[in-house]
Design a protein around this motif. Structure first.
Motif, short mmCIF file in Angstrom:
data_model
loop_
_atom_site.label_atom_id
_atom_site.label_comp_id
_atom_site.label_asym_id
_atom_site.label_seq_id
_atom_site.Cartn_x
_atom_site.Cartn_y
_atom_site.Cartn_z
N GLN A 143 -40.43 -63.50 -13.74
CA GLN A 143 -39.11 -63.66 -12.74
C GLN A 143 -38.66 -64.28 -12.36
OE1 GLN A 143 -38.25 -59.58 -11.26
NE2 GLN A 143 -36.09 -59.63 -11.63
N LYS A 183 -32.73 -63.57 -11.61
CA LYS A 183 -32.79 -63.62 -12.71
C LYS A 183 -33.36 -62.22 -13.79
CE LYS A 183 -32.11 -68.50 -14.30
NZ LYS A 183 -33.26 -69.63 -14.84
N GLU A 184 -33.39 -61.86 -14.32
CA GLU A 184 -34.33 -60.67 -15.31
C GLU A 184 -35.16 -61.40 -15.35
OE1 GLU A 184 -30.19 -58.46 -17.10
OE2 GLU A 184 -32.42 -58.84 -18.24
N ARG A 185 -36.65 -60.60 -15.42
CA ARG A 185 -38.22 -60.93 -16.10
C ARG A 185 -38.01 -61.00 -17.55
NH1 ARG A 185 -42.41 -56.53 -14.33
NH2 ARG A 185 -41.42 -56.85 -12.24
N GLU A 186 -38.53 -62.14 -17.91
CA GLU A 186 -38.41 -62.48 -19.25
C GLU A 186 -39.97 -63.14 -19.36
OE1 GLU A 186 -37.20 -66.24 -19.25
OE2 GLU A 186 -38.64 -67.49 -18.08
#
Length: 119
Positions: free
Chosen positions: A39, A43-46
């Protein structure tokens, strides 16, 4: 109750390498599929990479293919993420996660380790 602890993060220059470790305790590590996520700020966790309990077919997100390698040592209850050719956009908090069923939700998460790549 499985506990996951990530280590190995830090500051590295672009083009460098880092190896992250995720040590598991309190459960039967070899039963779990293990994945790495990250993350970045804002931003979103990917998803980054995953490895099944058997250590067989591994899978990677497109941005890291060819640069990152996931592996595991069930005897040591540890999963690794070798990160090479690092880029500034790899800067993030990296998390490991465990799930008992490949199609299910994650059962356990680590607390994360920061990786910062300077340009």
């Amino acid at each position: 109750q499985v506990q996951l602890v990530e280590t190995g993060g830090g500051l590295v220059q672009a083009g460098g390498s880092v190896r992250l470790s995720c040590a598991a305790s309190g459960g039967t590590f070899s039963r779990y599929q293990m994945d790495w996520f990250r993350q970045a700020p804002g931003k979103e966790r990917e998803f980054v990479a995953g490895i099944p309990w058997s250590g067989g077919s591994r899978y990677y997100a497109d941005p890291v293919k060819g640069r990152f390698t996931i592996s595991r040592d069930n005897a040591k209850n540890t999963v690794y993420l070798q990160m090479n050719s690092l880029k500034p956009e790899d800067t993030a908090v990296y998390y490991c996660a465990a799930k008992a069923n490949s199609g299910g939700s994650y059962n356990y998460w680590g607390q994360g380790t920061q990786v910062t790549v300077s340009s």
